[in-house]
Design a protein around this motif. Structure first.
Motif, PDB file in Angstrom:
ATOM      1  N   VAL A  97     -23.978  17.034-137.347  1.00 55.67           N
ATOM      2  CA  VAL A  97     -23.130  16.489-138.408  1.00 55.67           C
ATOM      3  C   VAL A  97     -22.526  15.205-137.874  1.00 55.67           C
ATOM      4  CG1 VAL A  97     -21.091  16.883-139.849  1.00 55.67           C
ATOM      5  CG2 VAL A  97     -22.656  18.770-139.353  1.00 55.67           C
ATOM      6  N   GLY A  98     -22.730  14.112-138.599  1.00 58.33           N
ATOM      7  CA  GLY A  98     -22.370  12.789-138.097  1.00 58.33           C
ATOM      8  C   GLY A  98     -20.937  12.649-137.647  1.00 58.33           C
ATOM      9  N   HIS A  99     -19.974  13.111-138.454  1.00 59.75           N
ATOM     10  CA  HIS A  99     -18.566  12.902-138.086  1.00 59.75           C
ATOM     11  C   HIS A  99     -18.118  13.802-136.944  1.00 59.75           C
ATOM     12  CE1 HIS A  99     -16.949  16.545-140.074  1.00 59.75           C
ATOM     13  NE2 HIS A  99     -17.879  16.347-140.998  1.00 59.75           N
ATOM     14  N   LEU A 100     -18.997  14.713-136.490  1.00 57.14           N
ATOM     15  CA  LEU A 100     -18.682  15.552-135.327  1.00 57.14           C
ATOM     16  C   LEU A 100     -19.361  15.046-134.064  1.00 57.14           C
ATOM     17  CD1 LEU A 100     -18.925  19.154-136.843  1.00 57.14           C
ATOM     18  CD2 LEU A 100     -16.863  17.808-136.386  1.00 57.14           C
ATOM     19  N   THR A 101     -19.968  13.893-134.138  1.00 54.96           N
ATOM     20  CA  THR A 101     -20.655  13.346-132.973  1.00 54.96           C
ATOM     21  C   THR A 101     -19.637  12.653-132.063  1.00 54.96           C
ATOM     22  OG1 THR A 101     -22.630  12.993-134.324  1.00 54.96           O
ATOM     23  CG2 THR A 101     -22.552  11.852-132.211  1.00 54.96           C
ATOM     24  N   HIS A 102     -19.027  13.425-131.209  1.00 49.28           N
ATOM     25  CA  HIS A 102     -18.056  12.886-130.247  1.00 49.28           C
ATOM     26  C   HIS A 102     -17.985  13.832-129.045  1.00 49.28           C
ATOM     27  CE1 HIS A 102     -15.344  15.919-131.893  1.00 49.28           C
ATOM     28  NE2 HIS A 102     -15.480  15.371-133.104  1.00 49.28           N
ATOM     29  N   GLU A 103     -17.260  13.424-128.056  1.00 52.24           N
ATOM     30  CA  GLU A 103     -17.250  14.136-126.774  1.00 52.24           C
ATOM     31  C   GLU A 103     -16.597  15.513-126.841  1.00 52.24           C
ATOM     32  OE1 GLU A 103     -14.339  12.513-123.887  1.00 52.24           O
ATOM     33  OE2 GLU A 103     -13.924  11.020-125.446  1.00 52.24           O
ATOM     34  N   TYR A 104     -15.820  15.768-127.887  1.00 49.25           N
ATOM     35  CA  TYR A 104     -15.066  17.014-127.940  1.00 49.25           C
ATOM     36  C   TYR A 104     -15.807  18.149-128.651  1.00 49.25           C
ATOM     37  CZ  TYR A 104     -11.436  13.624-126.832  1.00 49.25           C
ATOM     38  OH  TYR A 104     -10.726  12.614-126.248  1.00 49.25           O
ATOM     39  N   SER A 105     -16.898  17.842-129.335  1.00 51.81           N
ATOM     40  CA  SER A 105     -17.546  18.857-130.181  1.00 51.81           C
ATOM     41  C   SER A 105     -18.549  19.719-129.431  1.00 51.81           C
ATOM     42  CB  SER A 105     -18.247  18.180-131.367  1.00 51.81           C
ATOM     43  OG  SER A 105     -19.251  17.298-130.918  1.00 51.81           O
ATOM     44  N   GLY A 106     -18.862  19.373-128.186  1.00 55.43           N
ATOM     45  CA  GLY A 106     -19.826  20.152-127.419  1.00 55.43           C
ATOM     46  C   GLY A 106     -21.228  19.585-127.534  1.00 55.43           C
ATOM     47  N   LYS A 107     -22.091  20.001-126.629  1.00 54.75           N
ATOM     48  CA  LYS A 107     -23.460  19.471-126.586  1.00 54.75           C
ATOM     49  C   LYS A 107     -24.192  19.685-127.889  1.00 54.75           C
ATOM     50  CE  LYS A 107     -27.753  19.692-123.891  1.00 54.75           C
ATOM     51  NZ  LYS A 107     -28.433  20.327-122.730  1.00 54.75           N
ATOM     52  N   TYR A 108     -23.997  20.859-128.495  1.00 51.82           N
ATOM     53  CA  TYR A 108     -24.657  21.186-129.758  1.00 51.82           C
ATOM     54  C   TYR A 108     -23.654  21.211-130.916  1.00 51.82           C
ATOM     55  CZ  TYR A 108     -28.379  22.555-126.573  1.00 51.82           C
ATOM     56  OH  TYR A 108     -29.343  22.566-125.589  1.00 51.82           O
ATOM     57  N   GLN A 109     -22.494  20.559-130.736  1.00 52.11           N
ATOM     58  CA  GLN A 109     -21.434  20.504-131.738  1.00 52.11           C
ATOM     59  C   GLN A 109     -20.879  21.889-132.068  1.00 52.11           C
ATOM     60  OE1 GLN A 109     -22.810  18.266-135.162  1.00 52.11           O
ATOM     61  NE2 GLN A 109     -22.655  16.328-134.071  1.00 52.11           N
ATOM     62  N   GLU A 110     -21.122  22.842-131.181  1.00 46.42           N
ATOM     63  CA  GLU A 110     -20.702  24.217-131.460  1.00 46.42           C
ATOM     64  C   GLU A 110     -19.180  24.352-131.540  1.00 46.42           C
ATOM     65  OE1 GLU A 110     -20.961  23.610-127.047  1.00 46.42           O
ATOM     66  OE2 GLU A 110     -22.275  23.204-128.756  1.00 46.42           O
ATOM     67  N   LYS A 111     -18.441  23.424-130.901  1.00 48.70           N
ATOM     68  CA  LYS A 111     -16.984  23.506-130.954  1.00 48.70           C
ATOM     69  C   LYS A 111     -16.433  23.020-132.294  1.00 48.70           C
ATOM     70  CE  LYS A 111     -16.494  22.847-125.960  1.00 48.70           C
ATOM     71  NZ  LYS A 111     -15.962  21.986-124.893  1.00 48.70           N
ATOM     72  N   GLY A 112     -17.231  22.257-133.020  1.00 53.04           N
ATOM     73  CA  GLY A 112     -16.787  21.767-134.314  1.00 53.04           C
ATOM     74  C   GLY A 112     -17.400  22.501-135.483  1.00 53.04           C
ATOM     75  N   LEU A 113     -18.555  23.105-135.278  1.00 54.78           N
ATOM     76  CA  LEU A 113     -19.263  23.777-136.374  1.00 54.78           C
ATOM     77  C   LEU A 113     -18.786  25.203-136.592  1.00 54.78           C
ATOM     78  CD1 LEU A 113     -22.896  22.573-135.548  1.00 54.78           C
ATOM     79  CD2 LEU A 113     -21.455  21.776-137.424  1.00 54.78           C
ATOM     80  N   VAL A 114     -18.300  25.831-135.553  1.00 53.21           N
ATOM     81  CA  VAL A 114     -17.929  27.247-135.628  1.00 53.21           C
ATOM     82  C   VAL A 114     -16.455  27.375-136.006  1.00 53.21           C
ATOM     83  CG1 VAL A 114     -17.744  29.405-134.335  1.00 53.21           C
ATOM     84  CG2 VAL A 114     -19.674  27.858-133.925  1.00 53.21           C
TER      85      VAL A 114
ATOM     86  N   PRO B 172     -24.977  29.179-129.211  1.00 49.10           N
ATOM     87  CA  PRO B 172     -24.451  28.400-128.079  1.00 49.10           C
ATOM     88  C   PRO B 172     -25.443  27.386-127.527  1.00 49.10           C
ATOM     89  CG  PRO B 172     -23.898  30.717-127.841  1.00 49.10           C
ATOM     90  CD  PRO B 172     -24.830  30.630-129.001  1.00 49.10           C
ATOM     91  N   HIS B 173     -26.731  27.687-127.613  1.00 50.03           N
ATOM     92  CA  HIS B 173     -27.745  26.788-127.053  1.00 50.03           C
ATOM     93  C   HIS B 173     -28.336  25.872-128.116  1.00 50.03           C
ATOM     94  CE1 HIS B 173     -29.839  30.367-128.587  1.00 50.03           C
ATOM     95  NE2 HIS B 173     -30.817  29.545-128.885  1.00 50.03           N
ATOM     96  N   GLY B 174     -27.749  25.814-129.316  1.00 50.42           N
ATOM     97  CA  GLY B 174     -28.284  24.958-130.366  1.00 50.42           C
ATOM     98  C   GLY B 174     -28.347  25.710-131.667  1.00 50.42           C
ATOM     99  N   ALA B 175     -29.490  25.649-132.346  1.00 50.83           N
ATOM    100  CA  ALA B 175     -29.610  26.296-133.649  1.00 50.83           C
ATOM    101  C   ALA B 175     -31.006  26.845-133.824  1.00 50.83           C
ATOM    102  CB  ALA B 175     -29.284  25.303-134.754  1.00 50.83           C
TER     103      ALA B 175
END
Length: 787
Positions: A53-70, A98-101
C-alpha cells in the motif's frame, strides 16, 4: 467485471469482519475522518500493487508492511485476511503473513487477473489528485504508456539504449579515449611531428640492430616486444656499475619540469575561463556518465555538476547540456589530465630508478647534504593519488624536492659508458614506438565502438520516432476526453484547450498544456489554483480510466473533492451520471453535505448509499450504520459532547430536509440569492407539517388516508429542534438526555418518509399526471398538486 463485495478481517481498521456489500452496483460511502472507510481502498491497492500500500511505504511499517496492514488489536491466533468477490462468482483471498502475503483465487479469471489491473486507472485518492500534474514528464509518460498500446516498441527502444550503454561499458570507450590523449602527448615528446611510417621505420632499424637473426617477425608490436626483451637481456648481463649508469641515464631523461609546466598551464587556462570550482565540477561531470547509464526515470536528483535539483528523467539531457556548455574547456581539462598522467608516469619511473641503493649512493656525491630529505619525500610520495588529485601545492612540493634529483642524475650520467647511453636511448624509443603502434589499435577500437554506438542510437531514435507518431493519435483522444470532462465540471470558464502533448525536446515524455484566459501555458502549475489542479487531476484520471471502459473494471474515488468548492463539487455527480453511467464507481467521502447531495442527484437504480459509524476502538473496528442517514455521527458524541451532538443533529436535519423538500416539491416563500441556500430545518418542517396534513397519504385497506402519525412526528421533531437543537448550537446548557430525545425524534420523523413495505423513499416515483410522488409499491404518497 464488477465487484460484488469486499470483506476484511483484522485488516487495517477492520476487526473480526467488515463487509462492503456493493452488490455489483456503484456506491457512495460516507464516514467521518478516521471511520475506516479507506481500509477498503487499501485492500484494493494491496491486491493490485503486489501486496503493498503506497502510503504505508516507510521505515516504520515493516519489511512486508505487516506493522501497518494488521489491526493493532488483532487477537492471538487470528489471521489478517481480505476477500474480493466478483459478480461472476469468482473470489480472491489474500492473507497478510509475517513473511509477506499469500493469495489464492477460485471460480473465475477476473480474480486471477485482478493483480494486473493498473492502479493509476483504478484508484484515485485525495493526495493523488494532482499527482499526474506534479509528476515529471517521464512519469506522465509511464502513466500513459499502457494506453498507447506501444509497450513492445518501448521495450525495444529501452533494449537498444541498454545495448548502447553496454557497448560503451564493455568496450571501455571513454577510458580508451583518455589513453589516446596520453599516448599522443608522449608521442609528440619522443617523435615530434614524425609520421607513422617514420616511427615504424625506426622500429625496423632498432629491430635490425638488436635482433639481426630474427627476420620472420614483421608485426610492429611484436618487433617492439622483441627489441625490449633483447634489451632487458643485455641489461641483465651488465655489471652493477653499468646498471647504475643506466638507471641514472633513464632518470636524466625524465621530463618532470616540462610536465609540471604543462599541468600548471592547463590549470591557469581553466581558472581563467571559469569559476574556481570548475575543476571539481568537471571531475564529477566526466565521471557522471556511468551514473547516468544506471539512472532510473523517476524522482529528483541533485546534479553533481551544477547543484540544481532536477527530474531524473531529464538528468541525462541535463548532463549533456552541461557538457556542451563546458565544451570550450573540456579539451583543456582533458589535456590537464593527460599532463598529470604523464607527470605521474615520470614520478613512478623516478621511484623505480632510485630503488637501487647504488643509484642513490652515486647521487649523494653530486648534490648537497639535503638529498636525504629528498629521498624521504620521494619514498613517501603516493603517485597514484596524484592522478585524481594534483593541486598546486603538490606541484610545488614535487618541483622543490624532486627536480634536483633529476638534475643530479643528469650530472652523474654524463660520464656513463657510450653503450649504456645508447641502450637507454634505444629503450626509450622502443617503448614510445610500442605505444604509438598500440594507440593505432586503440584508435581503431574506439572508432568501431563509436560507429556501433551511433548505429544503436540511430535505431533507438527510429523506434522512438515511431512511438511518437503512433502516440499522437491516442494523446489527441485522451485530450479530447479531458476537455469534455472539464467542460462538465467547469462550464463556461476561461480555462480552455486543455491537452496532453508530446514535447519535442525529449523522448519518453508527456506534459499538459492549456490556455488561461487566452494565454498559452506550458503547464497547469503556472496559473491554476490547488482546487483547479485537483479538478484537472480528476479529469485526467477519469479520461485515462475511460480508455479501459471495455474491461468494465470498477473505479475507486477516495475523498477526491476535499479541495473543490461547492459549485464544482456539485458537478461531479453530473459528470459521473453523464460519462460513467455504465461503470461501477465506488465513491468514499467524509463530507456529509456532499453525501446527502449525492443521494439526491444520483440514480438510486444504479447507486447504493452507505454510512459508517464513527470509529471507537480497533477491537470493534469498522461498523456500518443501519441507515443511510448520518445520525450515528451525532450519537457518537452524545455522552462526552452533548452540545456538539445536538448541533450535528440540527445540521443533518438542515441538509436532509432541504433535499427532501425539493423531492416532495414543497412550496416555500421566495428568498433572494444566498438566503435561499441558507434555509434551516424549521422552515422546511413548518411547511411540511402544514401541507402534510392533506398531502402525506398512507394506503390503509386499499384506500389512502392522511398519514397522521408522520405529521405528529414531524411536529415533535420541529419542537425539539427549536428548543434543544438551537440551544446546542448556541450554548453548552443542553444535557445528554435532551439530545438523545432530540436525536430519536428526528430519526423517527425522517423514517416516516421511507416505506416500511418496499423500503423505498416516498419520492421514488413521480406520477406527473396525478401530481404526486410515491414509493415503489405505492403504499406512501405525497401529493404536491392542489388538494
Amino acid at each position: 467485471m464488477r465487484i460484488k463485495a469486499i470483506e476484511l478481517e483484522w485488516f487495517r481498521g477492520a476487526a473480526a469482519t467488515a463487509t462492503l456489500a456493493l452488490n455489483s452496483k456503484s456506491m457512495v460511502i460516507y464516514g467521518e475522518n478516521g471511520s475506516g472507510k479507506s481500509s477498503f481502498v487499501d485492500a484494493v491497492e494491496y491486491v493490485i500493487n503486489g501486496h503493498k500500500v503506497g502510503h504505508l511505504t516507510h521505515e516504520y511499517s515493516g519489511k512486508y508492511q505487516e506493522k501497518g496492514l494488521v489491526n493493532t488489536h488483532r487477537p492471538k491466533g487470528k489471521t489478517t485476511r481480505l476477500r474480493v468477490s466478483f459478480s461472476n462468482g469468482s473470489r480472491l483471498v489474500a492473507e497478510v503473513q509475517p513473511h509477506g502475503a499469500s493469495t489464492r483465487c477460485g471460480g473465475g479469471t477476473e480474480a486471477v487477473l485482478m493483480h494486473t489491473w493498473d492502479y493509476r486507472r483504478t484508484v484515485l485518492r485525495q493526495d493523488e489528485l494532482a499527482g499526474f500534474i506534479r509528476d515529471t514528464k517521464g512519469g506522465k509518460y509511464s502513466s500513459l504508456l499502457p494506453l498507447l498500446g506501444l509497450h513492445e516498441l518501448e521495450v525495444t527502444a529501452q533494449n537498444l539504449r541498454q545495448l548502447a550503454r553496454s557497448v560503451c561499458e564493455l568496450s571501455k570507450r571513454d577510458g580508451m579515449k583518455n589513453a589516446l590523449m596520453t599516448y599522443q602527448a608522449k608521442r609528440e615528446a619522443e617523435f615530434g611531428t614524425a609520421t607513422d611510417e617514420e616511427v615504424i621505420a625506426k622500429v625496423e632499424s632498432l629491430h635490425a640492430k638488436y635482433c639481426p637473426d630474427n627476420r620472420v617477425t614483421t608485426d610492429p608490436t611484436a618487433r617492439c616486444n622483441e627489441i625490449l626483451a633483447e634489451l632487458e637481456k643485455r641489461v641483465a648481463r651488465y655489471s652493477v656499475e653499468h646498471q647504475t649508469h643506466l638507471a641514472l641515464q633513464d632518470i636524466a631523461g625524465l621530463q618532470l619540469n616540462q610536465h609540471i609546466r604543462a599541468v600548471r598551464t592547463a590549470s591557469v587556462t581553466l581558472a581563467g575561463e571559469l569559476e574556481p570550482s570548475i575543476v571539481e565540477r568537471l571531475e564529477v561531470l566526466m565521471s557522471t556518465d556511468v551514473f547516468v547509464g544506471k539512472l532510473e526515470d523517476e524522482g529528483l536528483v541533485d546534479c553533481p555538476a551544477c547543484g540544481r535539483s532536477i527530474a531524473a528523467e531529464a538528468f541525462r539531457a541535463h548532463v549533456a547540456d552541461e557538457k556542451k556548455r563546458l565544451w570550450a574547456v573540456t579539451n583543456t581539462f582533458k589535456a590537464r589530465k593527460a599532463a598529470v598522467a604523464a607527470l605521474c608516469d615520470d614520478l613512478r619511473s623516478l621511484k623505480s630508478g632510485l630503488s637501487m641503493p647504488e643509484a642513490r649512493a652515486r647521487l649523494r656525491s653530486f648534490t648537497e647534504a639535503t638529498i636525504e630529505s629528498r629521498f624521504v619525500y620521494l619514498d613517501s610520495l603516493d603517485v597514484e593519488s596524484h592522478r585524481s588529485t594534483c593541486t598546486d601545492e603538490d606541484l610545488n612540493g614535487i618541483e622543490r624536492q624532486l627536480l634536483r634529483l633529476v638534475e643530479a642524475a643528469t650530472s652523474a650520467s654524463k660520464n656513463a659508458p657510450t653503450d649504456v647511453q645508447e641502450l637507454s636511448t634505444d629503450r626509450k624509443t622502443a617503448v614510445a614506438a610500442k605505444e604509438v603502434v598500440e594507440s593505432k589499435e586503440i584508435a581503431a577500437s574506439v572508432s568501431r565502438a563509436d560507429a556501433l554506438f551511433a548505429f544503436l542510437n540511430s535505431l533507438e531514435q527510429g523506434v522512438r520516432d515511431e512511438i511518437k507518431q503512433q502516440s499522437q493519435q491516442v494523446v489527441d483522444e485522451v485530450s479530447s476526453d479531458i476537455r469534455d470532462l472539464w467542460a462538465i465540471l467547469h462550464p463556461g470558464e476561461a480555462i480552455e484547450d486543455i491537452r496532453v502533448y508530446l514535447p519535442d525536446d525529449a523522448d519518453k515524455a508527456v506534459d499538459i498544456g492549456l490556455k488561461f484566459h487566452g494565454v498559452e501555458q506550458a503547464s497547469p502549475r503556472l496559473t491554476l489554483s490547488e482546487g483547479y489542479r485537483n479538478s484537472l487531476g480528476l479529469c485526467l484520471f477519469l479520461a485515462m480510466a475511460k480508455r479501459e471502459a471495455d474491461k468494465d473494471r470498477p473505479l475507486f474515488l477516495d475523498d477526491v473533492v476535499v479541495s473543490f468548492d461547492r459549485n464544482h463539487r456539485g458537478m461531479v455527480a453530473e459528470l459521473l451520471e453523464k460519462r460513467f453511467s455504465d461503470r461501477q464507481v465506488v465513491l468514499f467521502t467524509h463530507d456529509r453535505e456532499w453525501y446527502i447531495e449525492l443521494r439526491r442527484q444520483l440514480d438510486p437504480k444504479r447507486w447504493g448509499f452507505k454510512a459508517l459509524k464513527p470509529y471507537e476502538h480497533p477491537s470493534s473496528g469498522i461498523r456500518w450504520s443501519e441507515k443511510s442517514w448520518t445520525f450515528d455521527d451525532a450519537r457518537a458524541r452524545l455522552k462526552d459532547e452533548p452540545d456538539a451532538a445536538g448541533n450535528t443533529v440540527r445540521k443533518i436535519m438542515d441538509t436532509e430536509l432541504a433535499i427532501l423538500a425539493e423531492r416532495l416539491k414543497v412550496p416555500l416563500p421566495y428568498l433572494h440569492r444566498e438566503r435561499n441556500d441558507h434555509r434551516v430545518a424549521h422552515e422546511f418542517l413548518s411547511r411540511m407539517i402544514l401541507g402534510g396534513k392533506r398531502r402525506f397519504k398512507k394506503k390503509v385497506d386499499g384506500a389512502y388516508e392522511p398519514y397522521t402519525e408522520a405529521v405528529e412526528a414531524l411536529s415533535e421533531a420541529d419542537t425539539l429542534l427549536l428548543s434543544w437543537g438551537n440551544k446546542s448550537s448556541h450554548s453548552f446548557d443542553v444535557t445528554p438526555n435532551e439530545v438523545d430525545k432530540l436525536l430519536a425524534a428526528c430519526e423517527t420523523a425522517m423514517g416516516f418518509f421511507e416505506c416500511p413495505s418496499c423500503k423505498k423513499p416516498v419520492y421514488k416515483q413521480d406520477v406527473v399526471n396525478e401530481k404526486l410522488v410515491q414509493c415503489r409499491c405505492g403504499q406512501l404518497q405525497w401529493r404536491y398538486g392542489r388538494s
